[in-house]
Design an enzyme around this catalytic site. Structure first.
Site, mmCIF file in Angstrom:
data_model
loop_
_atom_site.group_PDB
_atom_site.id
_atom_site.type_symbol
_atom_site.label_atom_id
_atom_site.label_comp_id
_atom_site.label_asym_id
_atom_site.label_seq_id
_atom_site.Cartn_x
_atom_site.Cartn_y
_atom_site.Cartn_z
ATOM 1 N N GLU A 51 50.943 -58.244 -34.327
ATOM 2 C CA GLU A 51 51.499 -57.550 -33.168
ATOM 3 C C GLU A 51 51.205 -58.368 -31.908
ATOM 4 O O GLU A 51 50.148 -58.981 -31.790
ATOM 5 C CB GLU A 51 50.830 -56.167 -33.058
ATOM 6 C CG GLU A 51 51.253 -55.349 -31.849
ATOM 7 C CD GLU A 51 50.369 -54.123 -31.642
ATOM 8 O OE1 GLU A 51 50.881 -53.094 -31.166
ATOM 9 O OE2 GLU A 51 49.153 -54.201 -31.955
ATOM 10 N N LYS A 89 57.903 -49.940 -33.176
ATOM 11 C CA LYS A 89 56.728 -49.105 -33.421
ATOM 12 C C LYS A 89 57.031 -47.642 -33.077
ATOM 13 O O LYS A 89 57.515 -47.334 -31.990
ATOM 14 C CB LYS A 89 55.563 -49.618 -32.574
ATOM 15 C CG LYS A 89 54.221 -48.967 -32.819
ATOM 16 C CD LYS A 89 53.170 -49.662 -31.960
ATOM 17 C CE LYS A 89 51.765 -49.125 -32.174
ATOM 18 N NZ LYS A 89 50.789 -49.832 -31.308
ATOM 19 N N CYS A 105 49.655 -51.729 -36.195
ATOM 20 C CA CYS A 105 48.341 -51.513 -35.573
ATOM 21 C C CYS A 105 47.919 -50.048 -35.593
ATOM 22 O O CYS A 105 47.519 -49.514 -36.628
ATOM 23 C CB CYS A 105 48.374 -52.067 -34.146
ATOM 24 S SG CYS A 105 46.738 -52.254 -33.376
#
Length: 542
Positions: free
Chosen positions: A288, A348, A399
């Protein structure tokens, strides 16, 4: 002769003030129970400390009234969350850390009120564990989409109860661990009762034994569900850790340097492949934020990525910040083909409040000037991320999303045979955060029976087998590349198939226990009221 008359002075009353320390025993024990829960989390391999932690918490809360239970629960929550979340203030000071830890501790305090209420019921460990699991479910959803950090399951990556994740996911794993801890308290009470009286009701012994033994037996029984065989073949994967120029929030100010680091490490990997030092990867994973320069808008960034991907000659997942003409930013993973360039994206879905977007901006600014570091909010994506990389379907979890059950489960249900968790932990320095997050990925590997590859900008990057074993990992803040042949799997674990059902059942169990406790309490109060009224009537008659 005169007589002398004397009068004795009254004796000076001796102050017999009660010593304060007995009143402090339960509050101190509450803080200690929270500290034991914290100590059971990574990077320490002390997962078993969670059991005495919950045994102690159960003792603290037994038969406490709601107000006392709330206060004691708050102390336990602070003892747990203050050290666990210390990393949140790594670069922005203590205010955000203290605010978040206090908010999470409030959830725990409310849950402890429920645990105290059901502690008077038969089979109290079962009800108490269910209430704790319900409390975790609520914390994972509200406010602002929830914050699941600190789930008891995430501290069990190296624990004996881990196989239960494959059966019922993180909710069942948390429930079993808490049940065993409360069961140990119940067992200790029965032993003490036997020593004092020489006899213990058989039902009480059975209940305590079941509370302790059932989670252990269930964990052993679910061991066959943990399988790392390559039922769908294997894939050779490379995880790139390019590192950042320096620690802290300002790494974003050096966005080009971060991109160059990852490109350079990928090109070094290409040279190592050519020289025969490592095998050619089927695909490559960047972390990321490995390119915070939007490659769709910045020709230089696009060229750097193109050259690196062509050098390695394999499809590569690149983490980028994408800047649309209007609306919020996107935290995007881009599938980059060595011939065609960018061919697919994943935005995301679970974005971090107060990190990637700023709720209540004007209010939060009163407490921290760092609020304006987030000048343009990120927005959440809506589609599940699964890329076809050289014939391998790879589920994508970015993440922070690793903490959310649905985010990981959806990728497997959409055909992911391997899970990738590109992450960026540079903001949190050398804190425990990266190890806590790595443990989440270990639990997810067992929960869904998938290999998990975690590329991180600054470490710790890792390759995890479907049984939760970390087979390769990097050091922090060093450039590196991990190359490994990982098993691919296509079958679904019971946890994946059932989804949120185990959590729903445990939530209903908790509600039933709380309802039963409320009814019993109401009946007890009514009986006392009737008895008091009866005594008053009898007194008036005489």
């Amino acid at each position: 002769m005169s007589a002398t008359i004397t009068t004795a002075e009254p004796p000076v009353p001796v102050s017999r003030s009660r010593k304060p320390w007995p009143r402090l025993v339960r509050p101190a024990a509450a803080v200690l129970s929270g500290a034991l829960l914290y100590a059971s989390f990574p990077p320490r391999p002390l997962w078993w400390l969670v059991l005495p932690g919950f045994a102690l918490l159960g003792w603290v809360l037994t038969a406490r009234r709601p107000r006392a239970a709330f206060g004691l629960g708050l102390l336990a929550g602070l003892g747990f969350m203050l050290p666990l979340l210390h990393w949140t203030g790594e670069e922005v000071g203590p205010v955000p850390w203290l605010a978040l830890a206090f908010a999470e501790a409030l959830f725990i305090a409310v849950g402890c009120m429920g645990i105290a209420a059901v502690s008077r019921l038969p089979y109290a460990p079962v009800w108490g564990a269910a209430v704790w699991t319900l409390d975790e479910a609520l914390r994972a959803r509200v406010p602002f989409g929830g914050f699941p950090w600190g789930r008891i399951a995430f501290g069990q990556a190296d624990g004996a109860f881990l196989p239960l994740a494959a059966l019922g996911g993180t909710p069942l794993l948390s429930f079993a661990v808490v049940l065993c801890g409360f069961g140990l308290l119940d067992a200790a009470r029965q032993v003490r009762r036997y020593r004092a009286t020489g006899t213990v009701p058989r039902a009480a012994v059975v209940a305590a034994a079941v509370a302790v033994a059932t989670p252990v037996a269930a964990a052993l029984a679910t061991l066959p569900l943990v399988d790392d065989s390559p039922e769908a073949g294997t894939a050779t994967v490379a995880a790139i850790q390019g590192n950042v120029p320096r620690l802290g929030l300002d790494f974003n100010a050096q966005r080009r340097a971060v991109l160059d680091n990852h490109a350079a490490r990928t090109e070094q990997l290409a040279r190592d492949v050519k020289s025969g030092k490592v095998p050619q990867p089927d695909f490559v994973l960047w972390p990321e934020n490995s390119s915070d320069l939007d490659p769709y808008r910045n020709p230089d960034a696009r060229q750097v990525i193109d050259e690196a991907v062509r050098a390695i000659g394999a499809p590569t997942v690149v983490g980028a910040v994408v800047e649309p003409d209007t609306g919020p930013l996107r935290n995007t993973l881009i599938q980059w083909d060595p011939k065609s360039g960018p061919v697919a994206t994943y935005d995301k879905r679970h974005i971090q409040p107060f990190g990637e977007y700023m709720p209540m901006r004007s209010f939060v600014r009163l407490f921290s000037k760092d609020v304006d570091r987030v000048q343009r909010d990120f927005g959440p994506g809506t589609k599940v991320g699964v890329f076809d990389l050289a014939g391998t379907r790879v589920g994508l979890v970015t993440c922070y999303e690793a903490a959310f059950d649905d985010a990981v489960r959806d990728t497997v249900k959409h055909g992911g045979r391997l899970i990738a968790v590109p992450s960026n932990n540079a903001t949190f320095g050398r804190s425990e955060m990266t190890y806590q997050q790595l443990a989440m990925s270990q639990v997810r590997a067992v929960e869904h029976g998938r290999s998990v590859v975690v590329p991180v900008t600054s470490g710790v990057s890792a390759v995890i087998r479907p049984d939760g074993t970390v087979v390769k990992k990097t050091k922090m803040f060093t450039p590196d590349a991990l190359v490994d042949e990982v098993p691919l799997r296509s079958s679904l674990t019971p946890a994946t198939r059932m989804g949120a059902l185990p959590e729903g059942i445990l939530a209903l169990l908790a509600v039933a226990g709380l309802g039963w406790a409320a009814v019993r309490s109401a009946r007890t109060r009514a009986a006392r009221k009737d008895a008091s009224a009866g005594r008053e009537t009898a007194g008036a008659a005489t």
